[in-house]
Design an enzyme around this catalytic site. Structure first.
Site, PDB file in Angstrom:
ATOM      1  CG  HIS A  53      -0.388   0.207   2.561  1.00 24.42           C
ATOM      2  ND1 HIS A  53      -0.102  -1.004   3.282  1.00 24.42           N
ATOM      3  CD2 HIS A  53       0.309   1.297   3.222  1.00 24.42           C
ATOM      4  CE1 HIS A  53       0.359  -0.689   4.553  1.00 24.42           C
ATOM      5  NE2 HIS A  53       0.856   0.552   4.354  1.00 24.42           N
TER       6      HIS A  53
HETATM    7  P1  TYD Z   1      -1.735  -2.210   7.638  1.00 27.20           P
HETATM    8  O1  TYD Z   1      -1.265  -0.712   7.700  1.00 27.20           O
HETATM    9  O2  TYD Z   1      -2.619  -2.536   6.319  1.00 27.20           O
HETATM   10  O3  TYD Z   1      -0.376  -3.056   7.435  1.00 27.20           O
HETATM   11  P2  TYD Z   1       0.091  -4.194   6.497  1.00 27.20           P
HETATM   12  O4  TYD Z   1       0.114  -3.374   5.056  1.00 27.20           O
HETATM   13  O5  TYD Z   1       1.376  -4.633   6.814  1.00 27.20           O
HETATM   14  O6  TYD Z   1      -0.824  -5.442   6.481  1.00 27.20           O
HETATM   15  O7  TYD Z   1      -2.541  -2.579   8.827  1.00 27.20           O
HETATM   16  C1  TYD Z   1      -2.919  -3.911   9.279  1.00 27.20           C
HETATM   17  C2  TYD Z   1      -4.381  -3.683   9.703  1.00 27.20           C
HETATM   18  O8  TYD Z   1      -4.122  -3.181  11.023  1.00 27.20           O
HETATM   19  C3  TYD Z   1      -5.451  -2.924   9.111  1.00 27.20           C
HETATM   20  O9  TYD Z   1      -6.451  -3.796   9.202  1.00 27.20           O
HETATM   21  C4  TYD Z   1      -5.540  -1.633   9.880  1.00 27.20           C
HETATM   22  C5  TYD Z   1      -4.956  -1.899  11.110  1.00 27.20           C
HETATM   23  N1  TYD Z   1      -4.361  -0.818  11.833  1.00 27.20           N
HETATM   24  C6  TYD Z   1      -4.949   0.068  12.888  1.00 27.20           C
HETATM   25  O10 TYD Z   1      -6.086  -0.231  13.328  1.00 27.20           O
HETATM   26  N2  TYD Z   1      -4.130   1.154  13.451  1.00 27.20           N
HETATM   27  C7  TYD Z   1      -2.986   1.435  12.952  1.00 27.20           C
HETATM   28  O11 TYD Z   1      -2.485   2.464  13.480  1.00 27.20           O
HETATM   29  C8  TYD Z   1      -2.195   0.577  11.985  1.00 27.20           C
HETATM   30  C9  TYD Z   1      -0.905   0.828  11.431  1.00 27.20           C
HETATM   31  C10 TYD Z   1      -3.173  -0.685  11.471  1.00 27.20           C
END
Ligand code: TYD
Length: 137
Positions: A53
């Site tokens: 992303h």
């Molecule tokens: P994400 O940023 O999409 O990480 P990756 O791309 O490595 O999988 O985050 C994973 C999940 O965690 C997503 O459902 C959103 C949640 N999240 C939060 O609720 N708060 C936050 O501060 C972060 C970074 C993620």
């Protein structure tokens, strides 16, 4: 629209091998933004790729507090840069509009200092949508 570039930050290591070390990150000194949110990841299996992303406004500094982390970053013009960070006195600054692919060693603890509170609105999770910003600017 102007786009910033990623770069590595060398934090000072205060101490010595007998005592151990302290590294410090302060807003507008080592960190080029005001920190609104801190999160950390851990126990990511070796073979898993995360990320995939980009963000529209979010700026981040990533610190590999433990273990090692590989980042492949791509800006909207398609320029890729790879960073392998494996020492707790190193940080990686990631500006907005950088698509990231991330791999971790299983023992990695990734500390992330962020310029914004969490909001799903700031995410670009679709690569095609991300690349459209190269056209619209
Ligand atoms: P994400 O940023 O999409 O990480 P990756 O791309 O490595 O999988 O985050 C994973 C999940 O965690 C997503 O459902 C959103 C949640 N999240 C939060 O609720 N708060 C936050 O501060 C972060 C970074 C993620």
């Amino acid at each position: 629209m102007s786009y910033k570039n990623p770069y590595l930050i060398n934090f000072q290591s205060i101490g010595n091998s007998t005592l151990g070390y302290i590294s410090v990150a302060e807003c507008f000194r080592e960190i080029p933004f005001e920190i609104k949110r801190v999160y950390w990841t851990y126990f990511t299996p070796n073979n898993v790729e995360r990320g995939n992303h980009a963000h529209k406004q979010l700026e981040q500094v990533i610190i590999p507090v433990s273990g090692n982390i590989q980042f492949e970053l791509e800006d909207i013009s398609g320029t890729k840069s790879n960073f392998f960070i494996d020492h707790p006195n190193i940080g990686l600054y990631i500006p907005p509009f950088h698509w990231r692919k991330i791999k971790f060693s299983h023992n990695a603890v990734m500390l992330c200092l962020s310029s914004l509170f969490y909001t799903e609105e700031d995410y670009l999770r679709d690569y095609t949508e991300f690349k459209k910003y190269a056209i619209v600017g």
